[in-house]
Design an enzyme around this catalytic site. Structure first.
Site, short mmCIF file in Angstrom:
data_model
loop_
_atom_site.label_atom_id
_atom_site.label_comp_id
_atom_site.label_asym_id
_atom_site.label_seq_id
_atom_site.Cartn_x
_atom_site.Cartn_y
_atom_site.Cartn_z
N CYS A 1 14.00 -36.12 12.83
CA CYS A 1 15.36 -36.50 12.27
C CYS A 1 16.16 -37.30 13.40
O CYS A 1 16.83 -38.13 13.42
CB CYS A 1 16.25 -35.58 11.72
SG CYS A 1 15.25 -34.54 10.50
N HIS B 1 18.78 -51.33 19.32
CA HIS B 1 17.40 -50.76 18.96
C HIS B 1 16.19 -51.26 19.43
O HIS B 1 15.99 -51.20 20.72
CB HIS B 1 17.28 -50.35 17.50
CG HIS B 1 16.28 -49.34 17.01
ND1 HIS B 1 16.31 -47.98 17.13
CD2 HIS B 1 15.10 -49.65 16.52
CE1 HIS B 1 15.38 -47.61 16.94
NE2 HIS B 1 14.39 -48.55 16.28
N MET C 1 17.38 -44.64 4.49
CA MET C 1 16.70 -43.24 4.68
C MET C 1 15.42 -43.11 4.11
O MET C 1 15.23 -43.44 2.97
CB MET C 1 17.67 -42.34 4.32
CG MET C 1 17.28 -40.90 4.16
SD MET C 1 17.32 -40.18 5.70
CE MET C 1 16.79 -38.50 4.95
N CYS D 1 16.89 -40.91 14.71
CA CYS D 1 17.71 -41.92 13.88
C CYS D 1 19.22 -41.14 13.88
O CYS D 1 20.05 -42.02 13.95
CB CYS D 1 17.37 -42.08 12.49
SG CYS D 1 15.61 -43.08 11.98
N HIS D 2 19.19 -40.07 14.15
CA HIS D 2 20.54 -39.51 13.93
C HIS D 2 21.22 -38.90 15.22
O HIS D 2 22.28 -38.43 15.25
CB HIS D 2 20.68 -38.18 12.82
CG HIS D 2 20.33 -38.93 11.51
ND1 HIS D 2 21.18 -39.46 10.68
CD2 HIS D 2 18.95 -38.71 10.87
CE1 HIS D 2 20.39 -39.86 9.60
NE2 HIS D 2 19.26 -39.56 9.60
N HIS E 1 15.55 -54.78 11.64
CA HIS E 1 14.45 -54.23 12.48
C HIS E 1 13.54 -55.04 12.62
O HIS E 1 12.47 -55.06 12.07
CB HIS E 1 14.07 -52.75 11.53
CG HIS E 1 13.15 -51.81 12.45
ND1 HIS E 1 11.88 -52.26 12.81
CD2 HIS E 1 13.60 -50.64 12.92
CE1 HIS E 1 11.64 -51.14 13.53
NE2 HIS E 1 12.39 -50.29 13.54
FE1 DHE Z 1 10.02 -46.85 16.67
C1 DHE Z 1 9.45 -49.44 18.89
C2 DHE Z 1 12.67 -46.06 18.24
C3 DHE Z 1 10.83 -44.42 14.14
C4 DHE Z 1 6.97 -47.08 15.39
N1 DHE Z 1 10.96 -47.63 18.20
C5 DHE Z 1 10.67 -48.61 19.12
C6 DHE Z 1 11.65 -48.82 20.01
C7 DHE Z 1 12.38 -48.00 19.75
C8 DHE Z 1 12.19 -47.17 18.76
C9 DHE Z 1 13.61 -47.91 20.66
C10 DHE Z 1 11.51 -50.08 20.95
C11 DHE Z 1 10.77 -49.71 22.23
C12 DHE Z 1 10.62 -50.84 23.24
O1 DHE Z 1 10.36 -51.92 22.68
O2 DHE Z 1 10.87 -50.49 24.54
N2 DHE Z 1 11.56 -45.42 16.48
C13 DHE Z 1 12.64 -45.36 16.97
C14 DHE Z 1 13.13 -44.34 16.66
O3 DHE Z 1 14.33 -43.91 17.07
C15 DHE Z 1 13.08 -43.91 15.27
C16 DHE Z 1 13.82 -44.64 14.17
C17 DHE Z 1 12.84 -42.53 14.88
C18 DHE Z 1 12.21 -41.84 15.70
O4 DHE Z 1 12.33 -40.33 15.30
O5 DHE Z 1 11.46 -41.98 16.41
C19 DHE Z 1 11.41 -44.60 15.00
N3 DHE Z 1 8.73 -45.81 14.93
C20 DHE Z 1 9.50 -44.86 14.30
C21 DHE Z 1 8.34 -44.88 13.41
O6 DHE Z 1 8.42 -43.71 12.19
C22 DHE Z 1 7.28 -45.46 13.51
C23 DHE Z 1 7.04 -46.50 12.18
C24 DHE Z 1 6.02 -44.68 13.49
C25 DHE Z 1 5.63 -43.76 14.71
O7 DHE Z 1 4.73 -44.27 15.30
O8 DHE Z 1 6.51 -43.22 15.08
C26 DHE Z 1 7.68 -46.22 14.75
N4 DHE Z 1 8.60 -48.32 17.03
C27 DHE Z 1 7.32 -47.96 16.39
C28 DHE Z 1 6.43 -49.09 16.93
C29 DHE Z 1 7.26 -49.78 17.66
C30 DHE Z 1 8.46 -49.07 17.85
C31 DHE Z 1 5.15 -49.43 16.47
C32 DHE Z 1 6.82 -50.80 18.88
C33 DHE Z 1 7.11 -52.16 18.12
C34 DHE Z 1 6.24 -53.24 18.80
O9 DHE Z 1 5.65 -54.31 18.38
O10 DHE Z 1 6.50 -53.32 19.87
#
Ligand code: DHE
Length: 556
Positions: A57, A334, A98, A60-61, A376
């Site tokens: 959680c 983000h 959510m 996001c929060h 996003h």
């Molecule tokens: Fe991500 C990128 C944060 C949940 C998969 N994610 C990012 C980035 C951030 C971020 C800040 C950019 C990084 C960069 O480019 O330097 N993500 C967050 C969260 O805060 C969030 C919403 C909740 C959490 O608890 O992390 C979150 N993200 C997820 C997932 O649940 C995902 C779908 C599956 C996982 O592996 O956790 C997920 N996030 C991704 C992916 C990228 C990403 C695959 C990179 C995308 C790209 O093509 O560069």
């Protein structure tokens, strides 16, 4: 010797320290029985629920529950909703973005979380440059590493794949479509980024563990590791001429800070806190570092600070006299990516429903573009639109549309930094779009959609058809192609990535549960036909996939 022992102990004890923070209540007396209106948990349940909050959680929060992509969850708000409403929201999700947790958490865990959220939030410990240095382990010094590539793998077409729930990455040989190696990393690795040379893979775990993997050795090996903080999401490497492979940077959620490291050894060099005022002039104790990209035209990292809405252009040419240009944009920054010229960086201020555009050549904000609800983009997608010229695309968590934004202020000034078209996606709760300079398609997912059919499907738009009033997408049920059979968890099809040649698209089929099967589906970009389903019992909950060549060159 003594230092090594200390470092090993530190690394071993850090996850414990995290738990101690959550379990701090073990030493604290429970709320007195005389206050029945305030819900409470036993110390044991509170510690267990705190751990789930951190893992599922806090992203996001926020650790302090002040809200960002997700809503503010401080007791002043949650108490108004009460346990029953909170449980419903967590169980079924909402159309606002959510996600539903009924396939991930048990009923009891959801009930405990509803109570936990009505209790006051506790701040985890700080983590300074000295702590980061203490955690740093140089496993293989530079002079003991190979001087040439010791394997025959086509490194440019290797994919670093996040195995979310096993705390590993799989390096997949993209030519053979087989796992080359599985490497132990931090918890739920978030992203992989490549060194400019393409030799090293940099990997960051949600728990702040950073690993540097050398792909020149016979089998890929971790050559350095450290703990950057308790929660992190972003890393990048220096790309300006003369600085290739020299520096790396890691952005932390907790403590809110970014840290510049030596690119070959990960030695921590500089740590900068991001605490301060938001663009609205209000002090924020937890302004987390979201996406970071490296400029190719200046020795700069673009560091996006989520809660303050400040974009920092960090000049790494003189670390002792570090210069930061701070650009006010909009709150809740983000993820984002470059335009095709790599002069402009477009980043989602997601809970503000805006895309901020930075002109990194001038060091100024070029525009704030209004979009649909919760954009996003991942890194977005660049392509040449038949009518509007060069555009960059983002999908949305809170709306079933893909916004195309004009990115050519010289050739097409009338369209620059405007939403020129909205394409209809097959569902809301989308996370990623992707294209490739050699492709004539745009791909979009909707993995967090509560409808399992929509979560398992992707939309493919022909770029040439986008001059039509309502361009139609081809819908592909990628989850069905994986043929995993019935699973308890929704089969979420997530994150497209192209191979190095730009003629294949790879998708993860992620069940969100490490006890159930997952897969990677490879599609032909021209025919949209299935090429291969990669199934392997080591492929546990695959999510993000990072092709070495495309990631090195910011191709999307
Ligand atoms: Fe991500 C990128 C944060 C949940 C998969 N994610 C990012 C980035 C951030 C971020 C800040 C950019 C990084 C960069 O480019 O330097 N993500 C967050 C969260 O805060 C969030 C919403 C909740 C959490 O608890 O992390 C979150 N993200 C997820 C997932 O649940 C995902 C779908 C599956 C996982 O592996 O956790 C997920 N996030 C991704 C992916 C990228 C990403 C695959 C990179 C995308 C790209 O093509 O560069």
């Amino acid at each position: 010797m003594q230092k090594n022992v200390r470092n090993t102990l530190m690394l071993a004890l850090l996850p414990l320290a995290m738990n101690v923070a959550f379990a701090a209540t073990k030493a604290v007396k429970e709320a007195p029985a005389a206050a029945p209106a305030v819900p409470t948990l036993s110390a044991e349940d509170k510690a267990a629920t705190g751990k789930i909050y951190f893992e599922r959680c806090a992203g996001c929060h926020g650790m302090l529950r002040k809200g960002a992509t997700g809503k503010n969850l401080e007791p002043v708000n949650t108490a108004k909703l009460g346990s029953s409403r909170l449980e419903k929201i967590m169980t079924y999700g909402t159309e606002g973005g959510m996600v539903n947790f009924d396939d991930i958490l048990s009923k009891q865990e959801i009930a405990n979380m509803a109570i936990y959220l009505q209790m006051p939030a506790e701040a985890p410990p700080e983590w300074s440059l000295a702590d980061i240095k203490g955690s740093w382990k140089l496993l293989i010094p530079v002079d003991q590493r190979p001087t040439k590539q010791m394997n025959n793998v086509n490194l440019k077409n290797v994919f670093s794949v996040t195995l979310r729930d096993s705390g590993e990455v799989a390096l997949i040989d993209g030519d053979k479509k087989e796992i080359w190696a599985v490497i132990k990393t931090g918890y739920a690795v978030h992203i992989s980024r490549m060194s400019t040379s393409g030799r090293y893979v940099h990997v960051i775990g949600r728990d702040g563990r950073y690993d540097l993997i050398d792909m020149w050795s016979e089998k890929p090996s971790t050559v350095a590791t450290l703990k950057a903080g308790f929660e992190a999401r972003s890393i990048e490497t220096s790309k300006f001429k003369g600085y290739e492979d020299k520096y790396a940077v890691v952005g932390s959620y907790w403590p809110p800070q970014y840290t510049i490291l030596d690119g070959l050894t990960l030695e921590p060099l500089k740590n900068v806190s991001t605490r301060g005022n938001t663009v609205d002039g209000v002090y924020h104790p937890e302004p987390r570092v979201a996406s970071i990209v490296a400029s190719e035209i200046k020795p700069e990292f673009v560091v996006n600070v989520k809660e303050t809405g400040m974009i920092k252009l960090v000049d790494y040419s003189d670390l002792n006299n570090l210069k930061e240009t701070t650009i006010n944009s909009a709150k809740f920054l983000h993820d984002g990516g470059w335009d095709s010229t790599k002069r402009y960086f477009l980043v989602a201020a997601n809970a503000s429903n805006k895309i901020a555009v930075v002109d990194t050549k001038e060091g100024k904000l070029a525009a704030l573009v209004d979009t649909a609800k919760i954009p996003h983009p991942g890194r977005g997608a660049n392509f040449k639109h038949p009518k509007f010229g060069p555009v960059w695309a983002t999908s949305h968590l809170g709306a079933d549309v893909i916004s195309l934004i004009g990115t050519d202020p010289v050739g097409h000034p009338q369209y620059a930094w405007k939403v020129v078209q909205e394409l209809k996606n097959h569902g809301a709760n989308s996370l990623f779009v992707k294209s490739h300079p050699k492709s004539s398609n745009l791909w979009a997912d909707a993995p967090l959609n509560p409808d399992k059919k929509l979560a398992g499907t992707v939309s493919v738009y022909k770029i040439a058809d986008m001059d039509q009033p309502e361009p139609k997408a081809t819908l592909i049920d990628v989850a069905a192609m994986a043929a995993l059979g019935e699973t308890k968890g929704i089969q979420r099809v997530v994150h497209a990535e192209y191979n190095a040649d730009g003629d294949e698209v790879w998708y993860s089929v992620w069940t969100g549960n490490k006890t159930e099967p997952s897969a990677i589906v490879v599609l032909d970009d021209k025919t949209l036909q299935l090429k291969k389903v990669i199934k392997d019992k080591r492929l546990v909950t695959p999510t993000g996939k990072f092709n070495v060549y495309n990631t090195m060159h910011d191709i999307y």
